[in-house]
Scaffold this motif. Structure first.
Motif: not given
Length: 548
Positions: A186-193, A313-318
């Motif tokens: 989720d893009g919003e979750a990553l922006a918050g992180i 997917d952890l690659s996409l996530l990082f």
């Protein structure tokens, strides 16, 4: 005209389509058609001396190759003997498919040999446990087992077959072998992180086993290096940053976790190994904020509050988190003082190890063993830990130089994994050193499978730290009660002679000066070789948690 294929042929062909190349098993009549299928389809069979070793080998094969592992177990006790192996795969998120035999459908309910309904035993420790519908559905059922095992979050699947169904003709099945679609974070979750990282002064990044299993090691390393984040690896996350890397602060783990204001945990649960997700809070300081990153929503922590979390997917996530951090203005320079502090602490700890790593103390200090072993390990050596105190030292003092080169039982903590893991490691990495580190307690669970190494010509170097006790229990029990019971083993038991009797080689080491030469003889031998090292029974690994 080609003869009709039986269900065993079809089951094996589908297994091969999903990447299973080796069948680990212990012989049993209920599964003969699977062996016949392996012969027809050209699959290698590796037979072991205890079913637990078959499942442990399949699990290690999955963890080393990142393809599904395959174990075949005969009915009744063959299957119940494999339960601990399946449970270990469950806790490790290892994609293992266990195919089991089952008493005949035509005799079911009348007391046939080893008649037992197996799937209920596995329901809580597998992603799926079921019985094949019949000979006509074998292909679809086996495909369902493999597709379930490899989909996020990976894990074991159990499937058994009525014996008469397995012998019966079965229609061909064209496996689709579809790769699970990567789960987009989720893009919003990553922006918050990313905002949390930008606000932090003392962040720490924890890389766990699923980072390796998700093939995300390159993305994780790039993320850590781009933003200069100190890294503490966990499980098969070890080696993603190689030994000596400037961001690797394993030896300053205590300081990192006690003083961090943000801990980003990726690819591993917030379990006892990570203080259940509670970091910081020392000397009146607030607890650190925690971010949890997982390959599937089911793996995100629910027992403790986290500041933020994301699954995918952890690659996409990082890669995506790296982009989000750039947009949030994260500055790698901001963490330089913190990284310097941790690096200095780690360097001091390593320097402080030198005396014991080279100690001439007699009886032998366990750290001297690792001082000698580290000098002999190649960059691609596969190191396997199976034990309590002795292997805990390995976790601290053996730092892999490449990812995918470390195996331990994982959070389930099951002793006896070692020989099965070693069998698989030698098959998966035929040109690498394979080193199995055993406590003397752990050796008693599976040493008979040295016979498997010998029969299949699989040379492995085994190092046994022999302190003549269940050290993980003896010392704490003495502390609690002032005495201990059920914690003694035979001092200097000749486990090396057991290996020799089974067709390998070995020797007993009782003085520190003998360790290095003995290890060199083991590596040069080309056979299964056990270096049985008598260590000081008075020395206990300095633990800070019981994990309870």
């Amino acid at each position: 005209m080609e003869s009709a294929k039986h269900a065993g042929d079809i089951a094996v062909a589908v297994s091969q389509a999903y990447g299973a190349e080796i069948m680990f098993t212990l012989s049993g009549g209920h599964v003969f058609p699977l062996y016949d299928g392996a012969v027809h389809e050209g699959m290698r069979i590796v037979d072991v001396r205890h079913e637990q070793s078959a499942v442990f080998a399949a699990e290690a094969m999955a963890r080393l190759t990142r393809r599904p592992g395959l174990a075949v177990l005969t009915a009744g006790p063959g299957i119940t003997n494999g339960v601990s192996g399946v449970t270990t795969a469950h806790f490790n998120g290892s994609p293992v498919v266990v195919l089991g035999g089952r008493a005949p459908r035509s005799r079911w309910g009348s007391g046939a040999l080893q008649e037992m309904d197996h799937p209920p035993l596995f329901e809580s420790i597998t992603k799926l446990a079921f019985t094949a519908g019949g000979a006509d559905s074998i292909g679809q059922d086996v495909e369902m087992a493999f597709r379930t095992a490899i989909s996020p979050h990976r894990g074991p699947v159990f499937l058994d077959f009525y014996m008469d169904d397995l012998f019966a003709p079965s229609p061909p099945h064209e496996a689709e072998t579809l790769t699970p679609s990567p789960l987009e974070p989720d893009g919003e979750a990553l922006a918050g992180i990313a905002r949390l990282i930008a606000e932090a002064e003392r962040p720490v990044l924890v890389l766990g086993s699923d980072v390796w299993m998700d093939r995300a090691e390159e993305a994780a390393r790039d993320f850590a290096e781009t933003y200069r984040l100190p890294v503490v690896p966990n499980g098969q996350g070890r080696g993603i940053l190689p030994a000596g890397h400037e961001l690797l602060v394993t030896r300053a783990r205590g300081t990192a976790f006690s003083q961090a204001d943000l801990v980003i945990v990726a690819g591993t649960p917030l379990d006892f190994r990570l203080g259940y997700g509670f970091f910081g809070g020392k000397e009146g300081a607030p607890l650190a904020k925690v971010v949890h990153l997982a390959c599937a929503p089911s793996q995100l922590a629910t027992h403790v509050g986290t500041a933020a979390s994301a699954a995918g997917d952890l690659s996409l996530l990082f890669w995506s988190l790296g982009t989000a951090c750039g947009e949030a203005g994260v500055s790698p320079k901001a963490y330089a003082p913190w990284l310097t502090t941790l690096s200095e602490n780690a360097a001091a700890a390593i320097a402080g190890d030198a005396e014991l790593m080279e100690s001439d103390a007699d009886p032998i200090h366990p750290m001297r063993v690792y001082g000698e072993l580290n000098r002999l390990l190649d960059d691609d050596a596969v190191v396997i830990g199976d034990g309590g105190d002795f292997v805990s030292y390995a976790g601290k003092y053996v730092e892999p130089r490449r990812p995918g080169c470390w195996l331990d039982p994982g959070p389930y903590g099951c002793l006896g994994t070692g020989l099965g893991y070693a069998i698989a490691a030698r098959l998966a990495r035929p040109r690498s050193q394979v080193v199995l580190l055993l406590g003397d307690g752990a050796a008693g669970f599976s040493l008979m499978d040295v016979d498997t190494l010998v029969r299949h010509k699989l040379p492995v170097v085994m190092v046994c730290g022999n302190n003549g006790m269940w050290g993980l229990e003896k010392h704490p029990m003495q502390m609690l009660y002032g005495y201990d019971v059920a914690a003694e083993l035979q001092p200097q038991c000749r486990y090396d002679q057991v290996v020799t009797a089974l067709g390998g080689a070995g020797e007993l080491v009782t003085s520190p000066a003998e360790i290095g030469p003995a290890l060199r003889r083991a590596f040069d031998s080309g056979v299964p070789y056990l270096v049985n090292i008598a260590t000081d029974p008075q020395i206990a690994y300095p633990r800070t948690t019981t994990g309870i």
